[in-house]
Design an enzyme around this catalytic site. Structure first.
Site, PDB file in Angstrom:
ATOM      1  N   HIS B 268       0.843  -1.205   0.000  1.00  7.17           N
ATOM      2  CA  HIS B 268       0.000   0.000   0.000  1.00  7.17           C
ATOM      3  C   HIS B 268       0.881   1.259   0.000  1.00  7.17           C
ATOM      4  O   HIS B 268       0.743   2.141  -0.849  1.00  7.17           O
ATOM      5  CB  HIS B 268      -0.912  -0.028   1.233  1.00  7.17           C
ATOM      6  CG  HIS B 268      -1.803   1.164   1.362  1.00  7.17           C
ATOM      7  ND1 HIS B 268      -3.131   1.149   1.006  1.00  7.17           N
ATOM      8  CD2 HIS B 268      -1.574   2.422   1.801  1.00  7.17           C
ATOM      9  CE1 HIS B 268      -3.666   2.340   1.208  1.00  7.17           C
ATOM     10  NE2 HIS B 268      -2.739   3.134   1.700  1.00  7.17           N
ATOM     11  N   GLU B 269       1.796   1.312   0.948  1.00 10.09           N
ATOM     12  CA  GLU B 269       2.637   2.515   1.067  1.00 10.09           C
ATOM     13  C   GLU B 269       3.580   2.643  -0.132  1.00 10.09           C
ATOM     14  O   GLU B 269       3.870   3.749  -0.593  1.00 10.09           O
ATOM     15  CB  GLU B 269       3.413   2.506   2.381  1.00 10.09           C
ATOM     16  CG  GLU B 269       2.549   2.440   3.648  1.00 10.09           C
ATOM     17  CD  GLU B 269       1.481   3.526   3.723  1.00 10.09           C
ATOM     18  OE1 GLU B 269       1.638   4.577   3.080  1.00 10.09           O
ATOM     19  OE2 GLU B 269       0.473   3.324   4.434  1.00 10.09           O
ATOM     20  N   HIS B 272       1.811   4.375  -2.856  1.00 10.99           N
ATOM     21  CA  HIS B 272       1.964   5.830  -2.694  1.00 10.99           C
ATOM     22  C   HIS B 272       3.353   6.274  -3.148  1.00 10.99           C
ATOM     23  O   HIS B 272       3.519   7.278  -3.834  1.00 10.99           O
ATOM     24  CB  HIS B 272       1.811   6.217  -1.218  1.00 10.99           C
ATOM     25  CG  HIS B 272       0.405   6.203  -0.706  1.00 10.99           C
ATOM     26  ND1 HIS B 272      -0.581   6.974  -1.251  1.00 10.99           N
ATOM     27  CD2 HIS B 272      -0.160   5.533   0.336  1.00 10.99           C
ATOM     28  CE1 HIS B 272      -1.722   6.772  -0.573  1.00 10.99           C
ATOM     29  NE2 HIS B 272      -1.490   5.902   0.390  1.00 10.99           N
ATOM     30  N   GLU B 298      -4.560   7.530  -3.096  1.00  7.91           N
ATOM     31  CA  GLU B 298      -5.098   6.269  -2.566  1.00  7.91           C
ATOM     32  C   GLU B 298      -5.425   5.301  -3.700  1.00  7.91           C
ATOM     33  O   GLU B 298      -5.374   4.092  -3.521  1.00  7.91           O
ATOM     34  CB  GLU B 298      -6.314   6.519  -1.688  1.00  7.91           C
ATOM     35  CG  GLU B 298      -6.005   7.294  -0.401  1.00  7.91           C
ATOM     36  CD  GLU B 298      -4.973   6.609   0.500  1.00  7.91           C
ATOM     37  OE1 GLU B 298      -4.821   5.380   0.417  1.00  7.91           O
ATOM     38  OE2 GLU B 298      -4.299   7.311   1.283  1.00  7.91           O
TER      39      GLU B 298
END
Lengths: 503, 503
Positions: B268-269, B272, B298
């Site tokens: 997820h990170e 980003h 997101e």
């Protein structure tokens, strides 16, 4: 212009200085991160970030209203012993130094510092001065310009010196160094004469990094460094950074072939760190909440590194730990480790130098810096000038740039005028050590049990808690009853090395 | 006032925005350090440091001369597709949002954010909302005040939303959420009905932290995250921080009993992070060098976490690595691990939630935030309101505050208006995924070999490189040919979970 009452002016000034200090500390954190955590590709952006923060801090202090507040406080506000008076004195001097420097110049300098550090790291890695030379030339140009902008001084070098050692002059440093050199040179010669025929025991390596880190942490904890308010990390050049009294960061570097380098590095930086951790809480958040001057700061680092860390008592405590962490090192006794930790040799690297020769490394840099400032020496001729000075003072010539002119980060960081504070710090360390032992005779015995508390207590009371309230001469006078002097340092070295080398 | 020519105004504006951006990024680094490195005792000073930097950034942008430059550029300057036009648009909006906020208010808010995070960490640890309540009440007061100061909006919540999602309105979010909810609720019910009777395989723990870190690094590298321009660390709440395109930092947290939590957290990170690493180089140093809006941000994190990380193809690549790192986990096949990674359950923690229920967690927060802003809901009544909403949307009630109202850092950080962007991001992730697969049919096969390059290439070209030049609707229109819509997301979920749960 609205007239401001004295009470208002004091409150406004305090608030502004708090904000200034917060920005300065933010820039310190950006620099710490740059050295310790940042991916290298972030360097260019980091230079802009540091420059922007330093410029913002500068603008807050040189703003016209700060001048008005200082004027409203009147000249009497800077007199006397109170915190507010010390704050006003500090603000007047710092503002006077900054007000002639345009904000864009401050930003440019900060940006060049960040960039030139990157270049230096690479140049040192390759041991290639030519790679660093353009950055150094630009740095010199900026720092010469800065010396002109900060005010008029009897000696141009005073402008640099004042940035680290307010109240100290080049003339006074020269006088102290002359006396120190006169005492050191024959002592070094005598010891070197004996050293050749003396077998100094040597622990066998390698010394694994994780174990070295353990030993460093143990030593720093024994000194009284509070790791719930600090950290220990690695960096190319060891340093300490007081982001806040509750956030004091030490760095070191490890070499698996050297038994003491990281240990004494950690003790040195922890000596700085103790100073930052033990400033009186009522000064927190103001620019006074920091070590007073760099000579005083170095007096703390050098005292813990040398009088303590290279002292006989400390090795009574540390030897069993050392043997347990490095079981293959040869099982040396406390006395043998103490002697090994005090091997005297004419060597190239300042931060690895023994106590006897250390100050000579500093004098070398002091002479070269003055010649660079006056223009008598060009950056291009620095390696040759370094070799000549090294021959003159230490009797050796560095085999390459990495072990000569590129060894220190200071010039890459724009820290011209900083080096003398190490040797003045050495002198002060001996004065404080003498005074502390007189006031607290139990200190050596406590150190032999790994208990730094009695020494730390005396230093906290006589040095640390005052923060930046006093300059070095004033603080030494209060703590030791006289002016800064090389005599106690020379006495200490003669006694210590006389005993070790049977003079 | 001196008249400024258009060319001068553009250059001055660009320089000023560069400096503004450098300060904003400096504050980001101070926050990263606060979460990842700082000793806790440094918290109070850090709050002052962040506040001072944010105040300095704010002052640079609201300064009257910036208004003059924008005026000199004229209204036409913000039109068209060029970088300068986008920069002018960005500056006008950001300045409009800030110019009504006094610098002291900005400093106070930044300081309270830093303090309230400290309180939240402790309150969450003790699972005690009462401990956090006073900080939350003050935060709400400050954020309500801010909503009033940033401008007039059709819905007061628009003021918060604009901070993260410029161009998006509360009405539009409500419309999108209504459609999404209408599709999700029956789907969740159907899957939950099947899930009870279906044995989902489960890898056996524990999963040692060092091994989990290894797996996370491998996954992020396979995605294309460049660790020579970034880092991976640990923090209480996972986040990513783009300090610069060459300095992008990810954090995660590890629990030895959970096989996938840290892995999907890292992915997820890193999603980003890829966005921040791949902005066009010519935008670097300007405020446009960042993810455009939080929904777009997101969309990237959720796409890599879900469409990729929880996808069948990815597990063909990752399963052998997983089994090698966790040899005691039971030797599950790629298909079994894929099913285990897609277990659907009605659970309490948003960041651990499966894809089906995730958006419901977001809707819960969106409803509560609007009620808090309007005053219909008091902070004191938040735990009860949370329980009621959780019952309504998920059919479960959290057993304690830590698994309810205290689970997220957002409110402690003043990030009201942020949550909706996660669910809008989910929708966009499916739209982009659909468009990417259509343009590059080889993406799934590449992912099954651990090669994220074809997908990253498409995203770089269609999303990342534009930085902040376009809002979410515009960028989705350019990349996918239509407005933001929940339909592709619902189609994707129906197909995926229909197959997994045999609907």
């Amino acid at each position: 212009m609205t007239a401001v009452g004295t009470a208002d002016a004091a409150a406004l000034l305090r608030a502004r200085l708090g904000e200034f200090q917060a920005l300065v500390k933010a820039a310190d954190l950006l620099e710490w991160d740059h050295e310790v955590m940042m991916p290298r590709a972030g360097g260019e952006a980091r230079a802009s970030q540091i420059a922007a923060v330093e410029k913002a801090a500068h603008s807050l202090l040189v703003a016209p209203e700060v001048g008005e507040w200082l004027e409203a406080l009147g000249p009497a506000a800077g007199e006397g012993d109170g915190d507010e008076a010390a704050l006003a004195r500090w603000a007047r001097r710092e503002r006077r130094r900054r007000v002639g420097q345009p904000a864009d110049f401050v930003g440019e300098l900060a940006r060049h510092v960040a960039r030139s550090q990157e270049v230096w790291v690479e140049a040192r890695r390759r041991s290639d001065f030519a790679l660093f030379r353009p950055a150094l030339e630009k740095m010199l140009e900026l720092k010469r310009r800065q010396a002109e902008l900060v005010g008029a001084f009897a000696d141009p070098y005073d402008a640099w010196l004042e940035g680290f050692e307010p109240g100290m002059t080049t003339a006074r440093v020269s006088e102290l160094f002359a006396e120190l050199k006169a005492g050191l040179v024959p002592l070094v010669r005598d010891v070197a004469g004996k050293a050749a025929s003396l077998r100094v025991p040597e622990p066998r390596g390698p010394f694994p990094v994780a174990r070295q880190r353990e030993l460093g942490l143990e030593a720093a904890r024994a000194m009284g460094f509070d790791f719930s308010r600090g950290r220990l990390d690695e960096s190319a050049h060891p340093f300490s950074s007081g982001i806040a009294p509750g956030d004091v960061r030490l760095t070191t570097r490890y070499r698996e072939d050297l038994p003491f380098s990281a240990l004494f590095g950690v003790m040195h930086e922890a000596g700085h760190g103790l100073y930052e951790q033990n400033v009186a809480p009522e000064l927190e958040g103001t620019p006074l909440a920091a070590g007073a001057t760099m000579a005083l700061h170095e007096s703390q680092s050098r005292l813990w590194e040398n009088q303590v860390g290279r002292g006989r008592e400390w090795w009574a405590f540390l030897a069993p730990r050392f043997r347990a962490l490095f079981p293959e090192s040869g099982g040396l006794s406390a006395g043998e480790l103490h002697r090994a930790a005090n091997r005297v040799e004419l060597s190239h690297i300042r931060v690895e130098a023994d106590e006897l020769t250390y100050s000579l490394h500093v004098m070398l840099r002091f002479d070269l810096e003055r010649a660079l400032l006056s223009g008598d020496l060009k950056a291009a001729d620095l390696p040759a000038a370094w070799a000549a000075k090294s021959q003159e003072l230490l009797g050796i010539v560095p085999p390459d740039d990495a072990r000569g002119v590129l060894q220190d980060t200071h010039w890459a960081s724009g820290l011209f005028g900083y080096f003398p504070t190490y040797a003045v710090g050495n002198m002060i360390s001996a004065q404080l050590w003498e005074a502390a032992l007189k006031a607290e005779p139990g200190i050596p015995e406590a150190l032999s049990r790994g208990d730094g508390a009695p020494l730390l207590g005396w230093l906290r009371e006589n040095v640390h808690r005052h923060g930046r309230k006093y300059g070095a001469e004033e603080l030494v006078r209060r703590a030791c009853g006289g002016p800064i002097s090389p005599k106690p340092y020379l006495d200490y070295l003669r006694a210590k090395f006389g005993a070790l080398y049977g003079l």
